[in-house]
Write an enzyme that holds these catalytic residues in place. Structure first.
Site, short mmCIF file in Angstrom:
data_model
loop_
_atom_site.label_atom_id
_atom_site.label_comp_id
_atom_site.label_asym_id
_atom_site.label_seq_id
_atom_site.Cartn_x
_atom_site.Cartn_y
_atom_site.Cartn_z
N THR A 41 0.81 -1.22 0.00
CA THR A 41 0.00 0.00 0.00
C THR A 41 0.84 1.27 0.00
O THR A 41 0.29 2.37 -0.04
CB THR A 41 -0.94 0.00 1.22
OG1 THR A 41 -0.13 -0.19 2.40
CG2 THR A 41 -1.93 -1.14 1.15
N THR A 48 5.59 -8.75 19.04
CA THR A 48 6.70 -8.04 18.41
C THR A 48 6.30 -6.64 17.92
O THR A 48 6.34 -6.37 16.72
CB THR A 48 7.26 -8.84 17.23
OG1 THR A 48 6.21 -9.02 16.25
CG2 THR A 48 7.75 -10.21 17.65
N PHE A 61 6.05 2.58 18.35
CA PHE A 61 4.72 3.20 18.34
C PHE A 61 3.66 2.23 18.86
O PHE A 61 2.80 2.59 19.67
CB PHE A 61 4.38 3.65 16.91
CG PHE A 61 3.00 4.19 16.73
CD1 PHE A 61 2.64 5.43 17.24
CD2 PHE A 61 2.04 3.45 16.03
CE1 PHE A 61 1.35 5.92 17.06
CE2 PHE A 61 0.76 3.94 15.85
CZ PHE A 61 0.41 5.18 16.37
N ASP A 64 7.54 -7.63 9.06
CA ASP A 64 6.96 -8.96 8.84
C ASP A 64 8.04 -10.04 8.78
O ASP A 64 7.90 -11.14 9.33
CB ASP A 64 6.16 -8.97 7.53
CG ASP A 64 5.08 -7.88 7.51
OD1 ASP A 64 4.53 -7.60 8.58
OD2 ASP A 64 4.82 -7.33 6.44
N1 PLP Z 1 0.83 -5.61 4.47
C1 PLP Z 1 0.57 -4.76 3.44
C2 PLP Z 1 -0.53 -5.07 2.49
C3 PLP Z 1 1.34 -3.61 3.31
O1 PLP Z 1 1.05 -2.77 2.30
C4 PLP Z 1 2.39 -3.34 4.23
C5 PLP Z 1 3.20 -2.14 4.08
O2 PLP Z 1 3.03 -1.33 3.19
C6 PLP Z 1 2.63 -4.24 5.27
C7 PLP Z 1 1.82 -5.37 5.35
C8 PLP Z 1 3.66 -4.06 6.36
O3 PLP Z 1 4.98 -3.80 6.07
P1 PLP Z 1 6.07 -3.65 7.25
O4 PLP Z 1 6.62 -5.01 7.55
O5 PLP Z 1 7.10 -2.74 6.68
O6 PLP Z 1 5.42 -3.06 8.48
#
Ligand code: PLP
Ligand code: ADP
Ligand code: ZN
Length: 297
Positions: A47, A144, A148, A223
């Site tokens: 996103t 985890t 924030f 993630d």
């Molecule tokens: N899931 C979606 C669909 C995302 O668009 C994003 C980040 O843009 C994430 C998960 C999480 O990413 P991060 O591991 O950087 O928090």
């Protein structure tokens, strides 16, 4: 053998790029786990891009998949892993799933990345914060959060190492015996704080890892980090510090490679968020070279 397992991973899927299940499944498989992904969304890309298209799974559709497994006696899991969840109804269904799986395997480990936001900004509906605090955290075995998210879950402002350690203690009291705050920014330095409360009521064993901040913004790192923490902490159940060293070491090698590749291709790495070089880093996932050491408090 007990150092592996079967993981139900309920996270996002992107056609292109690595976030959610796309950044968690491959590393867990490399570490020897059977991973069963449920895609909570299927988007064209993450996103952070100018636009995205795709589908969102609702709570009932998640229930359907679980009922299908149940009808065939396929609900035995050693671990559940959850990340970004976009609605209260989906989060409520996940709670039902955890309870169902715990009824099949009382030793089920639930690893929860309470994805809510970053750098002072919430990117889930505000009502989710309450559900995480009151219902999800109490069920989690390992949590985890980033800085924030740890603040949102505890009500503390985290401005120092001490604050981070206190936040971990508050979270232990609410449920999880393992807590890793994956990054706290203090004066331009990244700090990971880990905390393992080996028995209820006991003082938690805590440590920190200082991480050199790479001047770029990556998506999917949180993630990946949570997946690696699951993978390694299951292999070293009494050494969360070691598990965190291994996970951080993989992340740092992978991020360096990602940065180098983008620079070599002539990109300005500070101009937009970078897709991680996950597949190219499989050796660093399997056999991380530990350069950053945990310091125990
Ligand atoms: N899931 C979606 C669909 C995302 O668009 C994003 C980040 O843009 C994430 C998960 C999480 O990413 P991060 O591991 O950087 O928090
Ligand atoms: P989230 O994406 O959930 O906010 P973090 O920002 O805490 O997750 O990132 C998870 C891990 O990724 C950190 O512990 C760190 O090892 C690594 N990481 C992420 N961004 C950077 C960066 N700019 N420089 C160095 N390490 C990073
Ligand atoms: Zn995150």
């Amino acid at each position: 053998p007990s150092d592996t397992g079967r993981v139900l991973s309920i996270q996002s899927h992107t056609v292109q790029g690595y976030v959610g299940n796309k950044s968690a499944v491959f590393p867990l498989q490399l570490l020897g786990y059977d991973v069963d992904p449920i895609n909570s969304v299927q988007f064209s890309n993450h996103t952070g891009y100018p636009t995205f298209k795709g589908q969102v799974l609702n709570g009932q559709q998640l229930c359907d998949l679980i009922e299908g497994l149940e009808a065939n006696d396929l609900l035995f899991y050693t671990h559940v892993l959850t990340g970004y969840i976009g609605s209260v109804s989906f989060l409520d269904t996940i709670l039902e799933v955890i309870n169902k799986l715990r009824a099949v395997n009382a030793k089920l480990t639930y690893v929860c990345d309470p994805v809510m936001g970053d750098e002072g900004k919430l990117y889930v509906p505000e009502e989710l914060v309450h559900v995480y605090r009151e219902k999800v955290v109490p069920l989690a075995s390992m949590l985890t959060p980033n800085q924030f998210e740890a603040e949102k879950l505890t009500g503390l402002r985290i401005n120092s190492e001490e604050d981070g350690r206190e936040a971990c203690a508050i979270l232990h009291a609410a449920g999880p015996s393992k807590v890793v705050i994956t990054s706290i920014t203090i004066g331009g330095i990244l700090l990971l704080i880990g905390s393992h409360q080996k028995e209820k009521g006991l003082k938690p064993e805590q440590f920190k890892i200082l991480i050199h901040k790479i001047p770029a913004y990556f998506t999917g790192t949180g993630d990946l980090m949570t997946a690696l923490l699951l993978g390694w902490s299951n292999k070293y159940p009494d050494n969360l510090d070691k598990a965190a060293e291994l996970a951080v070491s993989t992340l740092q090698a992978l991020l360096r490679r990602t940065l180098d590749d983008y620079k070599r291709a002539g990109y300005d790495p500070t101009s937009s968020s970078l897709e991680i070089r996950l597949i190219q880093s499989q050796e660093e996932i399997r056999n991380p070279n530990v350069e950053l050491k945990a310091e125990k408090y």
